[in-house]
Motif scaffolding. Structure first.
Motif, PDB file in Angstrom:
ATOM      1  N   LEU A   1      31.141 114.629  28.665  1.00  9.73           N
ATOM      2  CA  LEU A   1      30.495 115.546  27.729  1.00  9.73           C
ATOM      3  C   LEU A   1      31.419 116.700  27.343  1.00  9.73           C
ATOM      4  O   LEU A   1      31.301 117.269  26.268  1.00  9.73           O
ATOM      5  CB  LEU A   1      29.200 116.100  28.317  1.00  9.73           C
ATOM      6  CG  LEU A   1      27.969 115.215  28.163  1.00  9.73           C
ATOM      7  CD1 LEU A   1      26.775 115.843  28.858  1.00  9.73           C
ATOM      8  CD2 LEU A   1      27.660 114.935  26.715  1.00  9.73           C
ATOM      9  N   PHE A   2      32.333 117.042  28.236  1.00 12.16           N
ATOM     10  CA  PHE A   2      33.231 118.162  27.986  1.00 12.16           C
ATOM     11  C   PHE A   2      34.562 117.668  27.440  1.00 12.16           C
ATOM     12  O   PHE A   2      35.024 116.589  27.777  1.00 12.16           O
ATOM     13  CB  PHE A   2      33.435 118.961  29.277  1.00 12.16           C
ATOM     14  CG  PHE A   2      32.143 119.518  29.818  1.00 12.16           C
ATOM     15  CD1 PHE A   2      31.540 120.608  29.223  1.00 12.16           C
ATOM     16  CD2 PHE A   2      31.520 118.916  30.903  1.00 12.16           C
ATOM     17  CE1 PHE A   2      30.345 121.112  29.704  1.00 12.16           C
ATOM     18  CE2 PHE A   2      30.326 119.402  31.391  1.00 12.16           C
ATOM     19  CZ  PHE A   2      29.729 120.508  30.791  1.00 12.16           C
ATOM     20  N   ARG A   3      35.182 118.479  26.608  1.00 16.67           N
ATOM     21  CA  ARG A   3      36.423 118.092  25.937  1.00 16.67           C
ATOM     22  C   ARG A   3      37.542 117.795  26.938  1.00 16.67           C
ATOM     23  O   ARG A   3      38.312 116.866  26.762  1.00 16.67           O
ATOM     24  CB  ARG A   3      36.850 119.194  24.979  1.00 16.67           C
ATOM     25  CG  ARG A   3      38.124 118.875  24.240  1.00 16.67           C
ATOM     26  CD  ARG A   3      38.331 119.854  23.160  1.00 16.67           C
ATOM     27  NE  ARG A   3      37.360 119.509  22.116  1.00 16.67           N
ATOM     28  CZ  ARG A   3      37.547 119.724  20.837  1.00 16.67           C
ATOM     29  NH1 ARG A   3      38.641 120.304  20.440  1.00 16.67           N
ATOM     30  NH2 ARG A   3      36.648 119.405  19.965  1.00 16.67           N
ATOM     31  N   ARG A   4      37.632 118.581  28.027  1.00 14.08           N
ATOM     32  CA  ARG A   4      38.682 118.341  29.021  1.00 14.08           C
ATOM     33  C   ARG A   4      38.511 116.982  29.704  1.00 14.08           C
ATOM     34  O   ARG A   4      39.472 116.395  30.172  1.00 14.08           O
ATOM     35  CB  ARG A   4      38.677 119.441  30.080  1.00 14.08           C
ATOM     36  CG  ARG A   4      39.559 120.608  29.702  1.00 14.08           C
ATOM     37  CD  ARG A   4      39.800 121.498  30.884  1.00 14.08           C
ATOM     38  NE  ARG A   4      38.659 122.417  30.993  1.00 14.08           N
ATOM     39  CZ  ARG A   4      38.304 123.013  32.095  1.00 14.08           C
ATOM     40  NH1 ARG A   4      38.939 122.795  33.204  1.00 14.08           N
ATOM     41  NH2 ARG A   4      37.290 123.837  32.100  1.00 14.08           N
TER      42      ARG A   4
END
Length: 165
Positions: A63-66
């Motif tokens: 879900l997170f860009r990283r």
């Protein structure tokens, strides 16, 4: 690809919850015993590994860009594939165990399932076939386009010629 994997994992998690919610709501008879065996019995570690490590954790990470960096996505994809394989195991093997089979007066060997060497050979041959196909496709269709490698090589040659002058 990471967003697609999140979407598919969410859909699969939804179907997983619905698959076990009906029998878990009733918890009667053989279905109740089967659900109890999955949730807190002999197969509970594998079941919860599939749910948490194979579905929920990849959703949270991606879900997170990283979490959508190539190496992280590769590792998360392996977790999803491992979870999918274990899920198939949980679909077949616990339901073939003794108390759930509707058979009586049969040989003891029919009451407990263990994979034969042929089944293991088919599984490993499937992995080998996929690796072979990927290798052949990489040979036929290179990962780095040839035009790009030629352009890089010609620019390096031009840089060497100008630096020598």
């Amino acid at each position: 690809m990471g967003k697609i994997l999140v979407l598919l994992s969410l859909v699969y998690l939804y179907f997983n919850i619905n698959e076990y919610l009906g029998p878990a709501f009733k918890m009667v008879g053989v279905e109740g015993e089967h659900i109890t065996e999955l949730f807190s019995g002999k197969y509970s570690a594998m079941y919860w590994f599939v749910q948490i490590i194979g579905l929920i954790l990849p959703i949270i990470i991606l879900l997170f860009r990283r979490g959508r960096r190539p190496l992280i996505m590769l590792l998360v994809s392996f977790l999803v594939i491992l979870g999918a394989w274990l899920k198939r195991f949980l679909i077949v093997i616990p339901s073939l165990q003794h108390p759930y089979l509707p058979i009586q007066d049969v040989d003891e060997s029919y009451l407990h399932y263990y994979p034969t060497w042929e089944e293991w050979a088919i599984t490993f041959a499937t992995f080998a076939g996929v690796i072979l196909m990927v290798s052949l496709m990489m040979k036929i269709f290179p990962v780095i386009p040839i035009t790009e490698s030629i352009n890089n090589r010609s620019s390096k040659i031009a840089d060497n010629v100008t630096s020598k002058k």
